[in-house]
Design an enzyme around this catalytic site. Structure first.
Site, PDB file in Angstrom:
ATOM      1  CG  ASN A 101       2.517  -7.850  -7.653  1.00 40.32           C
ATOM      2  OD1 ASN A 101       2.021  -8.673  -6.875  1.00 40.32           O
ATOM      3  ND2 ASN A 101       1.932  -6.723  -7.967  1.00 40.32           N
ATOM      4  CB  ALA A 102       3.669 -11.263  -3.404  1.00 39.89           C
TER       5      ALA A 102
ATOM      6  NE  ARG B  50      12.185 -11.492  12.640  1.00 39.49           N
ATOM      7  CZ  ARG B  50      11.747 -10.236  12.770  1.00 39.49           C
ATOM      8  NH1 ARG B  50      10.917  -9.729  11.882  1.00 39.49           N
ATOM      9  NH2 ARG B  50      12.132  -9.483  13.770  1.00 39.49           N
TER      10      ARG B  50
ATOM     11  CG  PHE C  18       4.415  -9.687   1.064  1.00 33.11           C
ATOM     12  CD1 PHE C  18       3.983  -8.654   0.249  1.00 33.11           C
ATOM     13  CD2 PHE C  18       3.709 -10.886   1.065  1.00 33.11           C
ATOM     14  CE1 PHE C  18       2.848  -8.808  -0.554  1.00 33.11           C
ATOM     15  CE2 PHE C  18       2.586 -11.058   0.265  1.00 33.11           C
ATOM     16  CZ  PHE C  18       2.149 -10.020  -0.541  1.00 33.11           C
TER      17      PHE C  18
ATOM     18  CB  CYS D 218       0.413  -5.856  10.269  1.00 31.24           C
ATOM     19  SG  CYS D 218       0.780  -5.247   8.623  1.00 31.24           S
TER      20      CYS D 218
HETATM   21  N1  SAH Z   1       8.478  -9.843   6.537  1.00 36.19           N
HETATM   22  C1  SAH Z   1       9.132  -8.592   6.815  1.00 36.19           C
HETATM   23  C2  SAH Z   1       8.197  -7.395   6.770  1.00 36.19           C
HETATM   24  C3  SAH Z   1       7.402  -7.227   5.492  1.00 36.19           C
HETATM   25  S1  SAH Z   1       6.916  -5.568   5.185  1.00 36.19           S
HETATM   26  C4  SAH Z   1       9.832  -8.683   8.186  1.00 36.19           C
HETATM   27  O1  SAH Z   1       9.480  -9.504   9.038  1.00 36.19           O
HETATM   28  O2  SAH Z   1      10.769  -7.889   8.431  1.00 36.19           O
HETATM   29  C5  SAH Z   1       6.091  -5.666   3.677  1.00 36.19           C
HETATM   30  C6  SAH Z   1       6.978  -5.767   2.451  1.00 36.19           C
HETATM   31  O3  SAH Z   1       6.124  -6.104   1.368  1.00 36.19           O
HETATM   32  C7  SAH Z   1       7.700  -4.497   2.020  1.00 36.19           C
HETATM   33  O4  SAH Z   1       9.071  -4.761   1.945  1.00 36.19           O
HETATM   34  C8  SAH Z   1       7.138  -4.158   0.630  1.00 36.19           C
HETATM   35  O5  SAH Z   1       8.130  -3.696  -0.284  1.00 36.19           O
HETATM   36  C9  SAH Z   1       6.613  -5.491   0.185  1.00 36.19           C
HETATM   37  N2  SAH Z   1       5.470  -5.482  -0.760  1.00 36.19           N
HETATM   38  C10 SAH Z   1       4.348  -4.754  -0.703  1.00 36.19           C
HETATM   39  N3  SAH Z   1       3.486  -5.109  -1.677  1.00 36.19           N
HETATM   40  C11 SAH Z   1       4.090  -6.102  -2.377  1.00 36.19           C
HETATM   41  C12 SAH Z   1       3.710  -6.905  -3.504  1.00 36.19           C
HETATM   42  N4  SAH Z   1       2.525  -6.770  -4.088  1.00 36.19           N
HETATM   43  N5  SAH Z   1       4.575  -7.838  -3.928  1.00 36.19           N
HETATM   44  C13 SAH Z   1       5.765  -8.020  -3.319  1.00 36.19           C
HETATM   45  N6  SAH Z   1       6.181  -7.305  -2.268  1.00 36.19           N
HETATM   46  C14 SAH Z   1       5.354  -6.348  -1.793  1.00 36.19           C
END
Ligand code: SAH
Length: 385
Positions: free
Chosen positions: A267-268, A202, A219, A328
């Site tokens: 949804n991403a 980050r 995400f 991950c």
């Molecule tokens: N970047 C964050 C951690 C991400 S964890 C950090 O550094 O703290 C993964 C996240 O992806 C979760 O919050 C989950 O809700 C989200 N997620 C999972 N599948 C997804 C999708 N298809 N579209 C959008 N968000 C999604």
């Protein structure tokens, strides 16, 4: 009770891997979780280990010395591990990273004055009191929470539970990370309350964020990348499919007086398609999805998923823009992840410069002898004009 192992089991320890599997155990007289002395078939002492009678991973080496493994032992080992982390300025960090710190199946995270720990094997659970006492002596926390609600405990015959083991731990702890504040949720958040493993990434991405540009954090969870982007970019779009996660993100932004993040529930995969169709461009993009490959069996589909989001992100990256992308998934090796990115770069038609290849933060070390300790891969890329 002494457990005897085969020559192959003993050889694993010699090569620096602490696990001995069920098939390499020669004699286990009493099937009760414990810390046990381990010998070869002839009775030669090899070490003391955590013993899990119902797990495929039967033994996890603690020490090669014939010494008492008591609260003082745990305290000394935990204090040593914490000392190796000297110099972290963030207020939340990992003090013990299990196998990679020679303390198999034990995770200890510090959130300011509080500790959130995980006991991930039946052998370790049998020593809970001494471990908790060891943490207390080594770190002197105001409270210790056990986030033992982890799937792997099933293989050990252990229940999933969250327990307060000492003192008090609040619902929310404010964390300071390179000038950014965020709220961790020890009782209910992902992992032990936050994604500490991405801390250095980050900060790295923050340093590469184009000043005054547009940024996209996909995400985002509680917005921990978005907050670092927002300090430099003009505007940030932070995306997650969980409204609850986004609400926490917005709270974090308010805590920092940050007002240039748009929180978007989507949804991403769908959103990336839409952004591409609308020919939108971003100067900085972060992709930090959950593990797409939960098992080896769905590796191929997982890699296809990674490729799809990376390819589309490359397409909407502005000239000279920077993409930080990570995985991950333990089952997606560094080589497989890199090959996927090479593929995506070719298909996107963009020339992508490799600025950095990273892993988890330094307080989540990998032990070369134990590949299972490494899982997080990060790559920082720049699109050449
Ligand atoms: N970047 C964050 C951690 C991400 S964890 C950090 O550094 O703290 C993964 C996240 O992806 C979760 O919050 C989950 O809700 C989200 N997620 C999972 N599948 C997804 C999708 N298809 N579209 C959008 N968000 C999604």
């Amino acid at each position: 009770m002494t457990v005897k192992v085969t020559a192959r089991g003993a050889e694993r320890w010699k090569q620096g891997h602490p696990w001995i599997y069920r098939s390499d155990v020669a004699d286990e007289p009493e099937k009760r979780p414990a810390i046990v002395p381990v010998t070869d078939r002839k009775g030669k002492f090899l070490g003391k280990a955590l013993y899990s009678p119902s797990s495929e991973i039967r033994l996890r080496l603690l020490t090669r010395h014939d010494e008492p493994v008591d609260a003082a032992w745990w305290s000394a080992r935990i204090a040593e591990a914490a000392r190796r982390r000297n110099g972290i300025t963030a207020t939340a960090w990992r003090a013990v990273h299990a196998e990679a710190d020679g303390l198999p199946s034990l995770v200890v995270d510090k959130y300011g004055p509080f500790v959130v720990a995980q006991l991930l094997s039946a052998g370790l659970e049998s020593a809970r009191e001494q471990v908790v006492e060891g943490i207390t002596q080594a770190l002197q926390p105001d409270g210790i929470l056990l986030r033992n609600d982890v799937g792997v405990r099933r293989h050990e015959g252990l229940p999933a539970e969250v327990l307060l083991a000492a003192g008090e731990v609040p619902e929310v702890v404010e964390v300071m990370e390179d000038g950014v504040k965020y709220l961790a949720a020890p009782w209910s958040g992902q992992k032990t309350g936050a994604f500490l493993d991405q801390r250095e990434n980050r900060i790295l991405v923050g340093q590469h964020t184009r000043a005054g540009g547009r940024a996209l954090d996909l995400f985002t969870y509680h917005g921990s990348f978005a907050l670092h982007l927002a300090r430099h970019a003009k505007e940030v779009v932070a995306v997650d499919q969980s409204a609850e996660a986004l609400a926490r993100g917005a709270e974090n932004a308010r805590l920092n007086g940050i007002a240039n993040i748009a929180w978007r529930e989507a949804n991403a995969f769908d959103l990336l398609r839409e952004l591409e169709r609308r020919r939108e461009q971003f100067d900085t993009i972060v992709l930090d999805p959950p593990a797409f490959a939960k098992t080896k069996a769905n590796l191929e589909r997982a890699v296809a998923g990674y490729k799809e989001i990376n390819l589309r992100a490359m397409k909407i990256l502005a000239e000279g823009g920077v993409l930080f992308t990570s995985s991950c998934s333990y089952h997606v090796s560094r080589d497989v992840f890199t090959a996927m990115l090479v593929d995506a770069a070719r298909d996107s038609g963009r020339r992508m410069q490799l600025l950095a290849a990273t892993g988890a933060a330094g307080d989540h070390p990998e032990l070369l002898n134990v590949p299972e300790t490494g899982y997080l891969k990060g790559v920082l890329l720049r699109a050449l004009p």
